[in-house]
Design a protein around this motif. Structure first.
Motif, PDB file in Angstrom:
ATOM      1  N   ASP A 138      88.469 105.820 166.012  1.00 24.37           N
ATOM      2  CA  ASP A 138      87.142 105.449 165.525  1.00 24.37           C
ATOM      3  C   ASP A 138      87.232 104.583 164.275  1.00 24.37           C
ATOM      4  O   ASP A 138      86.343 103.769 164.020  1.00 24.37           O
ATOM      5  N   PHE A 139      88.297 104.784 163.495  1.00 22.76           N
ATOM      6  CA  PHE A 139      88.433 104.015 162.259  1.00 22.76           C
ATOM      7  C   PHE A 139      89.900 103.880 161.876  1.00 22.76           C
ATOM      8  O   PHE A 139      90.758 104.648 162.321  1.00 22.76           O
ATOM      9  N   VAL A 140      90.176 102.891 161.035  1.00 23.34           N
ATOM     10  CA  VAL A 140      91.519 102.694 160.503  1.00 23.34           C
ATOM     11  C   VAL A 140      91.405 102.331 159.036  1.00 23.34           C
ATOM     12  O   VAL A 140      90.505 101.590 158.624  1.00 23.34           O
ATOM     13  N   LEU A 141      92.287 102.909 158.224  1.00 22.75           N
ATOM     14  CA  LEU A 141      92.408 102.549 156.811  1.00 22.75           C
ATOM     15  C   LEU A 141      93.568 101.569 156.697  1.00 22.75           C
ATOM     16  O   LEU A 141      94.694 101.897 157.075  1.00 22.75           O
ATOM     17  N   ILE A 142      93.316 100.385 156.190  1.00 19.15           N
ATOM     18  CA  ILE A 142      94.350  99.374 156.039  1.00 19.15           C
ATOM     19  C   ILE A 142      94.657  99.242 154.554  1.00 19.15           C
ATOM     20  O   ILE A 142      93.750  99.027 153.740  1.00 19.15           O
ATOM     21  N   ALA A 143      95.933  99.386 154.199  1.00 15.60           N
ATOM     22  CA  ALA A 143      96.269  99.425 152.778  1.00 15.60           C
ATOM     23  C   ALA A 143      97.717  99.043 152.523  1.00 15.60           C
ATOM     24  O   ALA A 143      98.533  98.966 153.442  1.00 15.60           O
ATOM     25  N   SER A 144      98.001  98.815 151.266  1.00 13.80           N
ATOM     26  CA  SER A 144      99.370  98.632 150.800  1.00 13.80           C
ATOM     27  C   SER A 144      99.807  99.925 150.130  1.00 13.80           C
ATOM     28  O   SER A 144      98.981 100.776 149.774  1.00 13.80           O
ATOM     29  N   GLN A 145     101.105 100.088 149.944  1.00 17.11           N
ATOM     30  CA  GLN A 145     101.616 101.258 149.237  1.00 17.11           C
ATOM     31  C   GLN A 145     101.064 101.289 147.808  1.00 17.11           C
ATOM     32  O   GLN A 145     100.813 100.266 147.191  1.00 17.11           O
ATOM     33  N   ARG A 146     100.865 102.470 147.295  1.00 17.83           N
ATOM     34  CA  ARG A 146     100.453 102.731 145.915  1.00 17.83           C
ATOM     35  C   ARG A 146      99.061 102.201 145.579  1.00 17.83           C
ATOM     36  O   ARG A 146      98.801 101.762 144.474  1.00 17.83           O
ATOM     37  N   THR A 147      98.178 102.271 146.569  1.00 22.55           N
ATOM     38  CA  THR A 147      96.802 101.838 146.335  1.00 22.55           C
ATOM     39  C   THR A 147      95.811 102.991 146.466  1.00 22.55           C
ATOM     40  O   THR A 147      94.605 102.772 146.549  1.00 22.55           O
ATOM     41  N   GLU A 161      93.098  96.309 142.595  1.00 23.24           N
ATOM     42  CA  GLU A 161      93.050  95.055 141.848  1.00 23.24           C
ATOM     43  C   GLU A 161      94.205  94.948 140.855  1.00 23.24           C
ATOM     44  O   GLU A 161      94.786  93.874 140.678  1.00 23.24           O
ATOM     45  N   ASN A 162      94.558  96.060 140.231  1.00 31.11           N
ATOM     46  CA  ASN A 162      95.614  96.050 139.225  1.00 31.11           C
ATOM     47  C   ASN A 162      96.984  96.054 139.906  1.00 31.11           C
ATOM     48  O   ASN A 162      97.562  97.100 140.178  1.00 31.11           O
ATOM     49  N   ALA A 163      97.495  94.867 140.166  1.00 32.06           N
ATOM     50  CA  ALA A 163      98.786  94.746 140.862  1.00 32.06           C
ATOM     51  C   ALA A 163      99.939  95.277 140.038  1.00 32.06           C
ATOM     52  O   ALA A 163     100.950  95.722 140.584  1.00 32.06           O
ATOM     53  N   LEU A 164      99.806  95.251 138.705  1.00 28.86           N
ATOM     54  CA  LEU A 164     100.870  95.801 137.853  1.00 28.86           C
ATOM     55  C   LEU A 164     101.000  97.307 138.074  1.00 28.86           C
ATOM     56  O   LEU A 164     102.106  97.848 138.095  1.00 28.86           O
ATOM     57  N   ALA A 165      99.865  97.986 138.271  1.00 25.21           N
ATOM     58  CA  ALA A 165      99.889  99.425 138.540  1.00 25.21           C
ATOM     59  C   ALA A 165     100.581  99.715 139.862  1.00 25.21           C
ATOM     60  O   ALA A 165     101.344 100.682 139.978  1.00 25.21           O
ATOM     61  N   VAL A 166     100.323  98.888 140.855  1.00 21.16           N
ATOM     62  CA  VAL A 166     100.977  99.048 142.159  1.00 21.16           C
ATOM     63  C   VAL A 166     102.479  98.854 142.007  1.00 21.16           C
ATOM     64  O   VAL A 166     103.278  99.639 142.516  1.00 21.16           O
ATOM     65  N   TYR A 167     102.861  97.803 141.302  1.00 22.24           N
ATOM     66  CA  TYR A 167     104.279  97.485 141.081  1.00 22.24           C
ATOM     67  C   TYR A 167     104.985  98.629 140.353  1.00 22.24           C
ATOM     68  O   TYR A 167     106.062  99.075 140.768  1.00 22.24           O
ATOM     69  N   ALA A 168     104.370  99.128 139.277  1.00 22.92           N
ATOM     70  CA  ALA A 168     104.965 100.216 138.503  1.00 22.92           C
ATOM     71  C   ALA A 168     105.096 101.483 139.338  1.00 22.92           C
ATOM     72  O   ALA A 168     106.133 102.160 139.306  1.00 22.92           O
ATOM     73  N   ASN A 215     103.591  88.216 147.141  1.00 24.58           N
ATOM     74  CA  ASN A 215     103.581  88.891 148.445  1.00 24.58           C
ATOM     75  C   ASN A 215     102.367  89.804 148.587  1.00 24.58           C
ATOM     76  O   ASN A 215     101.732  89.862 149.650  1.00 24.58           O
ATOM     77  N   TYR A 216     102.052  90.517 147.517  1.00 20.65           N
ATOM     78  CA  TYR A 216     100.936  91.459 147.518  1.00 20.65           C
ATOM     79  C   TYR A 216      99.622  90.735 147.796  1.00 20.65           C
ATOM     80  O   TYR A 216      98.840  91.122 148.680  1.00 20.65           O
ATOM     81  N   VAL A 217      99.394  89.643 147.080  1.00 13.74           N
ATOM     82  CA  VAL A 217      98.157  88.881 147.236  1.00 13.74           C
ATOM     83  C   VAL A 217      98.089  88.235 148.615  1.00 13.74           C
ATOM     84  O   VAL A 217      97.042  88.274 149.285  1.00 13.74           O
ATOM     85  N   SER A 218      99.181  87.653 149.076  1.00 16.49           N
ATOM     86  CA  SER A 218      99.165  86.936 150.356  1.00 16.49           C
ATOM     87  C   SER A 218      98.966  87.884 151.532  1.00 16.49           C
ATOM     88  O   SER A 218      98.269  87.546 152.498  1.00 16.49           O
ATOM     89  N   ARG A 219      99.552  89.084 151.489  1.00 17.12           N
ATOM     90  CA  ARG A 219      99.372  90.039 152.577  1.00 17.12           C
ATOM     91  C   ARG A 219      97.913  90.461 152.702  1.00 17.12           C
ATOM     92  O   ARG A 219      97.360  90.550 153.800  1.00 17.12           O
ATOM     93  N   TYR A 220      97.276  90.719 151.559  1.00 15.34           N
ATOM     94  CA  TYR A 220      95.868  91.114 151.601  1.00 15.34           C
ATOM     95  C   TYR A 220      94.983  89.960 152.069  1.00 15.34           C
ATOM     96  O   TYR A 220      94.025  90.167 152.827  1.00 15.34           O
TER      97      TYR A 220
END
Length: 247
Positions: free
Chosen positions: A4-13, A114-121, A158-163
């Motif tokens: 019925d639904f899918v959550l699409i995400a990157s790691q650490r989000t 939005e905070n890609a530095l937080a994802v990276y860390a 990579n993070y920005v382009s994938r999204y």
């Protein structure tokens, strides 16, 4: 399609938190990474493999026969009337993702931090500690990590382009089929309410909860062993606001 639904995400989000909260709803069944590339039978979301055919232990088979696989996973549910979904990471099952995005019967939730530095860390800390997910009531492992400008810039591109790739796919679909949710809003009750309303779930009188715990400080630069270098780099790229995250 079985879902019925899918959550699409990157790691650490915040995806583990969102999965856990949705799965605590009595009318929703939300699995984790059903297309996790490195998997061990009986562990995590893929524990369903012990209840269905061993053929699905093959990553290649799951991706090539994803409809059959998802049908098999859903068949294990006692209540077939629940809203059924799972989490799909940006680097998983790309062909299946394209078809799922184009299926008008499947609701799509794009979770973005939005905070890609937080994802990276958070990625670096998870690797350093060997603890992918912090669980409520269990030991939470912490570590300071080093900041490397070149590696961060590569990660950011990579993070920005994938999204952007997924957004471009979603933008071709009616807005009634998809929504974007920020990490900050996912951490708030009103953000969860918005998701539930979009999925068609009723939250009135239902106490939702998450099994995951927040591991790291909201002062993102404090996660690094060389915070001054981090601050200088953020200033250089015009992202000084990433030094902290109010979530």
């Amino acid at each position: 399609m079985a879902i019925d639904f899918v959550l699409i995400a990157s790691q650490r989000t915040g995806s583990n938190m969102l999965v856990s909260v949705l799965d605590s709803h009595p009318s929703i069944r939300c699995h984790g990474e059903l297309f996790r590339r490195k998997n061990v039978k009986g562990v995590g979301a893929l524990k369903v493999l012990s209840e269905i055919d061993d053929v699905y232990a093959s990553e290649e088979y799951r991706e090539q026969h994803y409809r059959e696989y998802l049908d098999a996973v859903r068949s294990t549910e006692e209540d077939q009337n629940v809203l059924f979904g799972f989490k799909l990471m940006l680097n998983q099952a790309e062909n299946a993702r394209a078809e799922i995005v184009n299926d008008q019967a499947v609701k799509k939730v794009l979770l973005y931090r939005e905070n890609a530095l937080a994802v990276y860390a958070s990625n670096l800390i998870a690797r350093a500690t060997g603890q992918g997910v912090a669980i409520v009531g269990r030991e939470i492992k912490q570590a300071k990590v080093g900041f490397d400008e070149e590696r961060f810039e590569k990660f950011l591109r990579n993070y920005v382009s994938r999204y952007e790739e997924v957004r471009n796919q979603l933008r071709k679909r009616p807005r009634s089929e998809w929504m974007e949710l920020s990490y900050v809003n996912a951490c708030k009750p009103e953000g969860i309410e918005k998701v539930l309303g979009f999925l068609g779930g009723n939250s009135k009188g239902i106490a939702l909860s998450s099994k995951t715990a927040k591991r790291n400080s909201s002062v993102i630069v404090d996660r690094f062993s060389n915070p001054e270098i981090v601050k200088d780099h953020l200033k250089k790229i015009g992202r000084s606001e990433w030094a902290e995250e109010n979530a």
